[in-house]
Design a protein around this motif. Structure first.
Motif, PDB file in Angstrom:
ATOM      1  N   UNK A 181     -13.222   5.323   1.793  1.00 22.43           N
ATOM      2  CA  UNK A 181     -13.713   5.201   0.211  1.00 22.43           C
ATOM      3  C   UNK A 181     -13.221   4.099  -0.239  1.00 22.43           C
ATOM      4  N   UNK A 182     -12.350   3.357  -0.045  1.00 22.00           N
ATOM      5  CA  UNK A 182     -11.741   2.131  -1.101  1.00 22.00           C
ATOM      6  C   UNK A 182     -11.488   1.003  -0.271  1.00 22.00           C
ATOM      7  N   UNK A 222       0.710  -1.182  -0.072  1.00 24.88           N
ATOM      8  CA  UNK A 222       0.006   0.287  -0.121  1.00 24.88           C
ATOM      9  C   UNK A 222       0.872   1.222  -0.026  1.00 24.88           C
ATOM     10  N   UNK A 223       0.572   2.345  -0.949  1.00 27.95           N
ATOM     11  CA  UNK A 223       1.112   3.359  -0.829  1.00 27.95           C
ATOM     12  C   UNK A 223      -0.054   4.616  -0.799  1.00 27.95           C
ATOM     13  N   UNK A 239      -0.287   4.104 -10.019  1.00 26.45           N
ATOM     14  CA  UNK A 239      -0.320   2.812  -9.694  1.00 26.45           C
ATOM     15  C   UNK A 239      -1.294   2.458  -8.745  1.00 26.45           C
ATOM     16  N   UNK A 240      -2.006   1.314  -8.960  1.00 22.49           N
ATOM     17  CA  UNK A 240      -2.877   0.963  -7.824  1.00 22.49           C
ATOM     18  C   UNK A 240      -2.366  -0.242  -6.767  1.00 22.49           C
ATOM     19  N   UNK A 241      -2.481   0.365  -5.556  1.00 24.55           N
ATOM     20  CA  UNK A 241      -1.789  -0.634  -4.669  1.00 24.55           C
ATOM     21  C   UNK A 241      -2.815  -0.892  -3.646  1.00 24.55           C
ATOM     22  N   UNK A 242      -2.512  -2.087  -2.678  1.00 20.75           N
ATOM     23  CA  UNK A 242      -3.193  -2.541  -1.836  1.00 20.75           C
ATOM     24  C   UNK A 242      -2.725  -3.225  -0.382  1.00 20.75           C
ATOM     25  N   UNK A 243      -3.530  -3.343   0.476  1.00 16.44           N
ATOM     26  CA  UNK A 243      -2.900  -4.018   1.559  1.00 16.44           C
ATOM     27  C   UNK A 243      -3.979  -5.009   2.110  1.00 16.44           C
ATOM     28  N   UNK A 279      -7.803  -2.954   1.588  1.00 16.10           N
ATOM     29  CA  UNK A 279      -7.821  -1.519   1.224  1.00 16.10           C
ATOM     30  C   UNK A 279      -6.988  -1.363   0.016  1.00 16.10           C
ATOM     31  N   UNK A 280      -7.426  -0.414  -0.965  1.00 13.41           N
ATOM     32  CA  UNK A 280      -6.856  -0.057  -1.996  1.00 13.41           C
ATOM     33  C   UNK A 280      -6.580   1.505  -2.210  1.00 13.41           C
TER      34      UNK A 280
END
Length: 251
Positions: A99-100, A65-66, A150-154, A138-139
Motif C-alpha cells: 500500500x505504501x 522504518x517502523x 511519525x512518517x518513516x521509510x526504508x 517503502x514508507x
C-alpha cells in the motif's frame, strides 16, 4: 545495502525529474545518514477527470522504518533497508509493500569494500552520466503511544550487478522514470505486478569512485567527501577470504 547516500541536485531538478507541482526548498546533502529526515515521493491523491492535482507528491520521512504494529520501536533494529526479494512476505514490510511504495530521490550512494570483515575502502557510487536517480522505497506512518505520528521509510535493495558486486553484494533498487507511475500506483498494482522492477540496474548505469573514510562520520557534510582518492590495495589472501566468507553489511 545502502547505509549512506547523497542528494545534491537542486529542488528544481528534483521537481522536474519527478514531475512535481511543488517541493520544499533544501540545501545539497552530501552525507545523508540513518534516522535523518529524507525526501520521498509518493502517489498523489485520487484525481477527478480534469483535475490539476499532481500525480506524485513529496513526503518528508525519518530514514529508519517502523512497522505500524510495533509497540516499542526501541526493541527493533534500525531498519534502513528492506530486501526486495522478501519484502512482500515479511510481516515488517508486507503492508507497506502493498500500500505504501515510494521513490527516494538521490544523486548516488556510498558503499564500503571489506577486507577480513572490516571496511577498508569507501566508494561514492553515482549515475555514470550524472543527474538524479530514484531508489525504490517503502514508507509507513507509525502512531506513537502518546498519539503523535511519525512518517518513516526504508530503501529497498537487490543483489548487486557485475559492476558493484566486487564492492558489496547488495545495492539499492533503481526505478526508472518510465516506471514511476506503475511503481507508485498501489491501488492497481500489487507487489507481484511490480516485481520485475526490483532487479539490479544495468551494469553500466553506475560508476564507483574511491573516496576517503570521511563519509564514515555523519558530521562531515561537505562536497570534499566525494573527492576521488587512490584506492587502498587489497592482498590476494584477503580477496579470497572475503569471497569465501561473504561480505557483511556495515549498518
Amino acid at each position: 545495502m545502502c547505509g549512506r547516500y547523497a542528494l545534491i541536485g537542486t529542488p528544481e531538478e528534483v521537481k522536474a525529474f519527478f514531475n512535481l507541482l511543488d517541493i520544499a526548498k533544501f540545501p545539497p546533502r552530501y552525507n545523508i545518514a540513518p534516522t535523518q529526515p529524507v525526501t520521498t515521493i509518493i502517489a498523489g491523491p485520487p484525481r477527478e477527470p480534469g483535475s490539476n492535482l499532481p500525480d506524485h507528491i513529496e513526503l518528508l520521512v525519518r530514514w529508519g522504518f517502523i512497522p505500524g504494529w510495533a509497540k516499542n520501536p526501541k526493541d527493533l533494529p534500525l531498519l534502513i533497508n528492506a530486501r526486495s526479494e522478501t519484502a512482500a512476505e515479511k510481516n515488517t514490510f508486507r503492508a507497506a509493500m502493498r500500500h505504501r511504495r515510494a521513490l527516494i530521490p538521490a544523486s548516488g550512494f556510498y558503499e564500503w569494500k571489506r577486507q577480513g570483515g572490516k571496511p577498508v575502502q569507501a566508494y561514492w557510487i553515482k549515475p555514470r552520466h550524472g543527474g538524479l536517480v530514484a531508489f525504490g522505497g517503502l514508507v509507513e506512518t507509525y502512531s506513537e503511544p502518546g498519539g503523535s505520528e511519525i512518517d518513516t521509510g526504508a530503501i529497498l535493495t537487490t543483489g548487486a550487478n557485475e559492476a558493484i558486486g566486487h564492492i558489496h553484494h547488495r545495492m539499492p533498487v533503481v526505478i526508472q522514470p518510465q516506471d514511476f507511475s506503475r511503481w507508485l500506483d498501489c491501488v492497481n498494482n500489487e507487489p507481484r505486478d511490480v516485481a520485475d522492477l526490483m532487479q539490479p540496474v544495468q551494469p553500466d548505469f553506475f560508476e564507483a569512485i574511491p573516496v576517503s573514510d570521511k563519509v564514515n562520520k555523519f558530521s562531515n557534510t561537505g562536497p570534499e567527501i566525494q573527492e576521488r582518492v587512490e584506492p587502498k590495495s587489497e592482498p590476494a589472501s584477503a580477496k579470497k577470504e572475503d569471497r569465501d566468507a561473504g561480505q557483511l553489511d556495515l549498518f
